[in-house]
Design a protein around this motif. Structure first.
Motif, PDB file in Angstrom:
ATOM      1  N   VAL A  81       0.861  -1.178   0.000  1.00 18.73           N
ATOM      2  CA  VAL A  81       0.000   0.000   0.000  1.00 18.73           C
ATOM      3  C   VAL A  81       0.901   1.232   0.000  1.00 18.73           C
ATOM      4  CG1 VAL A  81      -1.630   1.338   1.412  1.00 18.73           C
ATOM      5  CG2 VAL A  81      -1.885  -1.162   1.208  1.00 18.73           C
ATOM      6  N   PHE A  82       0.563   2.237  -0.801  1.00 18.22           N
ATOM      7  CA  PHE A  82       1.290   3.503  -0.740  1.00 18.22           C
ATOM      8  C   PHE A  82       0.759   4.257   0.473  1.00 18.22           C
ATOM      9  CE2 PHE A  82       2.532   7.821  -2.214  1.00 18.22           C
ATOM     10  CZ  PHE A  82       3.891   7.568  -2.353  1.00 18.22           C
ATOM     11  N   VAL A  83       1.589   4.410   1.484  1.00 16.50           N
ATOM     12  CA  VAL A  83       1.137   4.854   2.800  1.00 16.50           C
ATOM     13  C   VAL A  83       0.474   6.224   2.755  1.00 16.50           C
ATOM     14  CG1 VAL A  83       1.874   5.386   5.157  1.00 16.50           C
ATOM     15  CG2 VAL A  83       2.856   3.416   3.954  1.00 16.50           C
ATOM     16  N   ASN A  84       1.044   7.156   2.018  1.00 10.43           N
ATOM     17  CA  ASN A  84       0.462   8.493   1.969  1.00 10.43           C
ATOM     18  C   ASN A  84      -0.935   8.471   1.342  1.00 10.43           C
ATOM     19  OD1 ASN A  84       0.215  11.363   0.377  1.00 10.43           O
ATOM     20  ND2 ASN A  84       1.243  11.576   2.362  1.00 10.43           N
ATOM     21  N   ASP A  85      -1.131   7.660   0.314  1.00 10.23           N
ATOM     22  CA  ASP A  85      -2.461   7.538  -0.289  1.00 10.23           C
ATOM     23  C   ASP A  85      -3.474   7.020   0.719  1.00 10.23           C
ATOM     24  OD1 ASP A  85      -1.557   8.460  -2.702  1.00 10.23           O
ATOM     25  OD2 ASP A  85      -1.508   6.496  -3.689  1.00 10.23           O
ATOM     26  N   PHE A  86      -3.086   6.023   1.486  1.00  9.92           N
ATOM     27  CA  PHE A  86      -3.985   5.444   2.486  1.00  9.92           C
ATOM     28  C   PHE A  86      -4.403   6.503   3.506  1.00  9.92           C
ATOM     29  CE2 PHE A  86      -4.198   2.570   6.434  1.00  9.92           C
ATOM     30  CZ  PHE A  86      -5.543   2.322   6.258  1.00  9.92           C
ATOM     31  N   ILE A  87      -3.438   7.274   3.994  1.00 13.78           N
ATOM     32  CA  ILE A  87      -3.739   8.321   4.974  1.00 13.78           C
ATOM     33  C   ILE A  87      -4.670   9.369   4.366  1.00 13.78           C
ATOM     34  CG2 ILE A  87      -2.740  10.190   6.350  1.00 13.78           C
ATOM     35  CD1 ILE A  87      -0.219   8.419   6.633  1.00 13.78           C
ATOM     36  N   ARG A  88      -4.369   9.802   3.144  1.00 19.37           N
ATOM     37  CA  ARG A  88      -5.227  10.798   2.495  1.00 19.37           C
ATOM     38  C   ARG A  88      -6.645  10.256   2.291  1.00 19.37           C
ATOM     39  NH1 ARG A  88      -2.665  15.239  -0.097  1.00 19.37           N
ATOM     40  NH2 ARG A  88      -0.385  15.195   0.151  1.00 19.37           N
ATOM     41  N   ASP A  89      -6.758   8.987   1.922  1.00 17.42           N
ATOM     42  CA  ASP A  89      -8.084   8.386   1.725  1.00 17.42           C
ATOM     43  C   ASP A  89      -8.902   8.414   3.015  1.00 17.42           C
ATOM     44  OD1 ASP A  89      -7.527   7.910  -0.922  1.00 17.42           O
ATOM     45  OD2 ASP A  89      -7.152   5.750  -0.666  1.00 17.42           O
ATOM     46  N   LEU A  90      -8.243   8.215   4.146  1.00 19.65           N
ATOM     47  CA  LEU A  90      -8.949   8.244   5.430  1.00 19.65           C
ATOM     48  C   LEU A  90      -9.499   9.641   5.714  1.00 19.65           C
ATOM     49  CD1 LEU A  90      -6.538   6.071   7.622  1.00 19.65           C
ATOM     50  CD2 LEU A  90      -8.782   5.408   6.747  1.00 19.65           C
ATOM     51  N   TYR A  91      -8.680  10.659   5.525  1.00 22.91           N
ATOM     52  CA  TYR A  91      -9.158  12.036   5.733  1.00 22.91           C
ATOM     53  C   TYR A  91     -10.305  12.353   4.781  1.00 22.91           C
ATOM     54  CZ  TYR A  91      -5.440  13.416   8.963  1.00 22.91           C
ATOM     55  OH  TYR A  91      -4.625  13.535  10.068  1.00 22.91           O
ATOM     56  N   THR A  92     -10.164  11.977   3.516  1.00 20.71           N
ATOM     57  CA  THR A  92     -11.194  12.260   2.520  1.00 20.71           C
ATOM     58  C   THR A  92     -12.522  11.610   2.895  1.00 20.71           C
ATOM     59  OG1 THR A  92      -9.553  12.469   0.761  1.00 20.71           O
ATOM     60  CG2 THR A  92     -11.823  11.998   0.086  1.00 20.71           C
ATOM     61  N   HIS A  93     -12.466  10.373   3.407  1.00 20.35           N
ATOM     62  CA  HIS A  93     -13.690   9.663   3.796  1.00 20.35           C
ATOM     63  C   HIS A  93     -14.489  10.464   4.809  1.00 20.35           C
ATOM     64  CE1 HIS A  93     -16.274   6.191   4.703  1.00 20.35           C
ATOM     65  NE2 HIS A  93     -16.156   6.559   5.975  1.00 20.35           N
ATOM     66  N   TYR A  94     -13.804  11.180   5.683  1.00 24.64           N
ATOM     67  CA  TYR A  94     -14.493  11.953   6.722  1.00 24.64           C
ATOM     68  C   TYR A  94     -14.684  13.423   6.336  1.00 24.64           C
ATOM     69  CZ  TYR A  94     -14.219   7.885   9.666  1.00 24.64           C
ATOM     70  OH  TYR A  94     -14.390   6.609  10.175  1.00 24.64           O
ATOM     71  N   GLY A  95     -14.497  13.722   5.055  1.00 22.34           N
ATOM     72  CA  GLY A  95     -14.730  15.069   4.565  1.00 22.34           C
ATOM     73  C   GLY A  95     -13.716  16.075   5.060  1.00 22.34           C
ATOM     74  N   LEU A  96     -12.518  15.600   5.379  1.00 27.04           N
ATOM     75  CA  LEU A  96     -11.459  16.462   5.894  1.00 27.04           C
ATOM     76  C   LEU A  96     -10.382  16.644   4.833  1.00 27.04           C
ATOM     77  CD1 LEU A  96     -11.065  14.825   9.443  1.00 27.04           C
ATOM     78  CD2 LEU A  96     -12.465  16.810   8.824  1.00 27.04           C
TER      79      LEU A  96
END
Length: 269
Positions: A197-212
């Motif tokens: 997993v590309f770690v930065n993408d995973f982190i960004r996806d988490l923020y995006t999911h919560y509208g952040l």
């Protein structure tokens, strides 16, 4: 069946079935434990803090206490599961499996895991002790001393955080996956997805999911807070994807939602 988890506050403990018995690894009352015959004992405790000054603690907990528990309970237990670390292969690039010799960048923590893993795997008398080597797993029980502990805290509490470089690939799983493999395993096993997993993408996806907006909450300091000083991109050798990115994302979101609602995945006995 009687199943015992030693290390009731570990990340993994919360993802076992509710009817498993959970105890602390401190001041273990062996006399009480010997009153039962255990199907499987999961050794979830360990010293993994990265910044402790007394480095002897790693050996005291991860080697000597672990062996003590096994020796004390072996006549009352059908099998044990011991948790080591995939980082014992962290000097490799690419796919790794159990056939490959340990090859790791030295640290007091990893040396203690190396000692106990090697000792168990090379001594036939411990035939009923199965060593798990999990790849990186994270949950909302991870402390803010770790990268994903910071990220989860930021999302849940809308905090701004500062992190180091996350622009790299890593085999990432979830504690639920590790627990599932632990319950069903009857051999030593590396617990990984077989993919990166590309770690930065995973982190960004988490923020995006919560509208952040990631950039509103994350300050990147590529020269600081570097949890992984050496980043060889190694992963479990597997022809199939054992744990998909979709499943990793879903399990992580379930964790975060639980914390937001103050609902734990399990309750301790």
């Amino acid at each position: 069946m009687n199943n015992l988890i030693i290390g009731h506050t570990s990340q993994l403990s919360y993802y076992f079935p509710k009817d498993y018995t959970r105890i602390s690894s401190r001041n273990i009352n062996y006399d009480v434990l010997k009153e039962k015959n255990w199907e499987r004992v999961f050794l979830c405790f360990g010293e993994s803090r990265k910044y402790i000054k007394d480095v002897k603690l790693y050996d005291e907990v991860n080697f000597y206490l672990t062996l003590e528990v096994i020796e004390k309970l072996k006549n009352h237990t059908k099998s044990f599961v011991l948790y080591s670390s995939c980082e014992l292969w962290n000097q490799y690039d690419g796919a790794v499996d159990l056939s490959m010799p340990f090859n790791f960048y030295p640290s007091p923590y990893l040396h203690s895991k190396y000692k106990i893993s090697k000792f168990i795997m090379e001594n036939d008398e411990y035939f009923n002790v199965f060593v798990m080597f999990p790849f990186n797993f994270n949950s909302t029980y991870r402390t803010t001393n770790f990268l994903f502990g910071k990220v989860f805290d930021s999302i849940i509490n809308k905090k701004t955080i500062e992190i180091g470089d996350t622009y790299f690939y890593r085999d990432i799983v979830h504690p639920k996956f590790v627990v599932e493999q632990s319950i069903n395993s009857h051999s030593h096993k590396i617990n990984g997805s077989g993919r990166t997993v590309f770690v930065n993408d995973f982190i960004r996806d988490l923020y995006t999911h919560y509208g952040l907006n990631y950039n509103d909450f994350v300050i990147e300091n590529l020269d600081k807070f570097n949890e992984y000083e050496i980043r060889k991109e190694y992963y479990l050798k597997s022809n199939t994807n054992l744990y998909s990115y979709k499943k990793l994302f879903e399990d992580t979101i379930e964790d975060i939602n639980g914390k937001m609602g103050q609902v734990s995945p399990t309750s301790l006995l």
